[in-house]
Design an enzyme around this catalytic site. Structure first.
Site, mmCIF file in Angstrom:
data_model
loop_
_atom_site.group_PDB
_atom_site.id
_atom_site.type_symbol
_atom_site.label_atom_id
_atom_site.label_comp_id
_atom_site.label_asym_id
_atom_site.label_seq_id
_atom_site.Cartn_x
_atom_site.Cartn_y
_atom_site.Cartn_z
ATOM 1 N N HIS A 155 0.832 -1.115 0.162
ATOM 2 C CA HIS A 155 0.096 0.460 0.107
ATOM 3 C C HIS A 155 0.792 1.008 -0.016
ATOM 4 O O HIS A 155 1.448 1.453 1.116
ATOM 5 C CB HIS A 155 -0.929 0.034 1.482
ATOM 6 N N ARG B 199 -0.665 4.320 -0.766
ATOM 7 C CA ARG B 199 -1.419 5.629 0.179
ATOM 8 C C ARG B 199 -1.581 7.141 -1.069
ATOM 9 O O ARG B 199 -1.336 7.826 -0.416
ATOM 10 C CB ARG B 199 -0.909 5.958 1.137
ATOM 11 N N HIS C 261 -2.519 -12.308 1.336
ATOM 12 C CA HIS C 261 -2.293 -12.699 3.547
ATOM 13 C C HIS C 261 -2.932 -13.150 3.766
ATOM 14 O O HIS C 261 -4.256 -13.368 4.639
ATOM 15 C CB HIS C 261 -2.422 -10.679 3.962
ATOM 16 N N ASP D 278 1.953 -7.083 2.354
ATOM 17 C CA ASP D 278 0.646 -5.968 2.758
ATOM 18 C C ASP D 278 1.087 -4.633 3.391
ATOM 19 O O ASP D 278 0.572 -4.182 4.523
ATOM 20 C CB ASP D 278 0.091 -7.180 3.381
ATOM 21 N N HIS E 207 1.009 3.659 8.122
ATOM 22 C CA HIS E 207 -0.153 4.834 8.939
ATOM 23 C C HIS E 207 0.066 5.404 9.839
ATOM 24 O O HIS E 207 1.536 4.731 10.472
ATOM 25 C CB HIS E 207 -1.267 3.549 9.829
ATOM 26 N N PRO F 272 -6.031 -0.655 10.257
ATOM 27 C CA PRO F 272 -5.467 -1.632 10.283
ATOM 28 C C PRO F 272 -4.023 -1.709 9.709
ATOM 29 O O PRO F 272 -4.363 -1.462 8.369
ATOM 30 C CB PRO F 272 -6.452 -2.956 9.786
ATOM 31 N N GLY F 273 -3.080 -2.570 10.077
ATOM 32 C CA GLY F 273 -2.569 -2.628 9.113
ATOM 33 C C GLY F 273 -0.377 -2.827 9.717
ATOM 34 O O GLY F 273 -0.410 -1.727 10.968
HETATM 35 O O1 DOR Z 1 -4.737 -4.093 7.340
HETATM 36 C C1 DOR Z 1 -4.725 -3.766 6.373
HETATM 37 N N1 DOR Z 1 -4.189 -2.631 6.186
HETATM 38 N N2 DOR Z 1 -5.497 -5.020 5.889
HETATM 39 C C2 DOR Z 1 -5.653 -4.674 4.650
HETATM 40 O O2 DOR Z 1 -6.252 -5.481 4.233
HETATM 41 C C3 DOR Z 1 -5.366 -3.236 4.305
HETATM 42 C C4 DOR Z 1 -4.908 -2.431 4.652
HETATM 43 C C5 DOR Z 1 -4.637 -1.188 4.418
HETATM 44 O O3 DOR Z 1 -5.260 -0.235 3.481
HETATM 45 O O4 DOR Z 1 -4.012 -0.758 5.356
HETATM 46 ZN ZN ZN Z 2 -5.772 -7.867 2.263
#
Ligand code: DOR
Ligand code: ZN
Length: 382
Positions: A62, A64, A204, A270, A274, A284-285
């Site tokens: 990602h 962003r 994932h 993945d 953030h 999440p992430g």
């Molecule tokens: O933890 C995650 N964050 N899982 C995802 O599928 C998306 C990702 C995000 O874009 O932050």
């Molecule tokens: Zn995902």
């Protein structure tokens, strides 16, 4: 003509591991052999004690950009990837605006190209706005990408998922599926694949039951691919927020068994940067691309999986899925390489990440393995 010799290292790819020098000529692997002759016109890089491998390829990051530049930008994300040993990455479509149209995708690709660091592929969304109501225009977007994903969200609609599967077969692209709830949707999507055909990749996968369903599908001869992340192999019984959540020790053991038995196609990070504020608000992430190699190197060596296995899952297979003539240390291939120290002791320190995302549950974790250099087409990017 530029000539570089990587001298005195161990060379590892998915097929073999041995002591050898590597000659790079004009960005191409030109010879891999012992005691290569060093002429006057050759630049020598001493890599004694280190390991030369194909660079890593990540099907799932990602970046962003556009829209969330406070979390990451194209440039910081790509530089983080290079810092982690990656030269080829697929950027997910959950940007703002969503990458469901040619303008957004063409813009990201053009800006990435201008940076001239890693190779970036931009995934397109499966549904407009990732809303799950209407499929994107697969035919038009296919001219810019071969990856489609509503990652971050499940595709609830069976009709849209089936339509995407049929289009993936007709137009030859890959659907990268974020299944949530994981096992239930993996089972549904395998069924839809059986009925509709298509090219399906499971992102994932974290749970034993989901992996079991995918293994059964593969045993039946269905053509599916599956990735696992470094964090789902290292972390368990930990409520640090990530989708899918970190699972249990039994799940991790099962994933490792599946890797050993050859069912897992690739490791994808993945990478999901953030801000601290967004994490505190529940985003999440995990920001993971810079510690993927040390995590996998550590987990694999602890479980008796050879470096060749790491190279297969981090380079060979994902490069094949990207359609790149790379991923093996083979004469004639592009010199996309990493030089790593497999035995370096490292401690995860997110404050040192190049990525703007410092979000990781692994701060302070002791690991083995360090990326020293990242080389793309013969050029040292790190
Ligand atoms: O933890 C995650 N964050 N899982 C995802 O599928 C998306 C990702 C995000 O874009 O932050
Ligand atoms: Zn995902």
């Amino acid at each position: 003509m530029s000539k570089t010799i990587l001298k005195g290292g161990k060379v590892v790819d998915a097929n073999a591991s041995r002591e050898a020098d590597v000659l790079i000529m004009d960005g191409i692997i030109s010879e891999v052999d012992n005691n290569l002759y060093v002429g006057d016109d050759v630049e020598v890089v001493n890599v004694a004690g280190l390991t030369v491998m194909p660079s890593f390829a990540d099907l799932h990051v990602h970046l962003r950009d556009p829209g969330f530049l406070h979390k990451e930008t194209l440039e910081t994300g790509i530089r983080a990837a290079v810092n982690g040993g990656y030269t080829h990455i697929v950027a997910m479509a959950n940007t703002k605006p969503i990458a469901d149209n040619t303008e957004v995708i063409a813009d990201v690709l053009a800006r990435a190209q201008r940076l001239s660091l890693a190779e970036v592929y931009q995934a397109a969304a499966v549904s407009i706005g990732e809303k799950g109501e209407k499929a994107v225009d697969f035919r038009t977007l296919r001219s810019l990408t071969k990856f489609f994903s509503d990652d971050g969200k499940n595709v609830d609609s069976e009709e849209i998922f089936a339509e995407a599967l049929r289009a993936s077969k007709e137009l030859d692209f890959l659907i990268m599926d974020h299944s949530e709830p994981e096992t239930e949707m993996v089972l549904r999507n395998i069924e839809l694949l059986e009925k509709n055909g298509g090219n399906l990749h499971f992102c994932h996968i974290s749970k034993a039951d989901s992996m079991m369903a995918i293994m059964n599908a593969k045993d039946k001869g269905l053509r599916v691919t599956v990735e696992v992340t470094p964090h789902h192999l290292l972390g368990y019984d930990n409520d640090y927020r990530v989708n899918p959540p970190l699972a249990t020790k039994a799940d991790v053991d099962f994933l490792i068994r599946a890797i050993k038995d050859g069912y897992v196609d690739c490791i994808s990070t993945d990478h999901a940067p953030h801000t601290a504020e967004d994490k505190a608000a529940g985003a999440p992430g995990i920001s993971g691309i810079e510690v993927a190699f040390p995590i996998i190197n550590t987990v694999f060596s602890e479980n008796g999986i050879k470096p060749e296995g790491l190279s297969r899952l981090m380079s060979k297979n994902p490069m094949i899925m990207m359609g790149v003539n790379s991923g093996l240390l083979q004469v004639g291939y592009e010199a996309n390489l990493v030089i790593v120290d497999e035995n370096a002791d490292v401690v995860v320190d997110a404050s040192k990440f190049v990525s703007m995302g410092k979000n990781t549950p692994f701060n302070g974790t002791k690991l083995k393995g360090k990326v020293i250099h990242t080389i793309k087409k013969g050029e040292f990017l790190k």
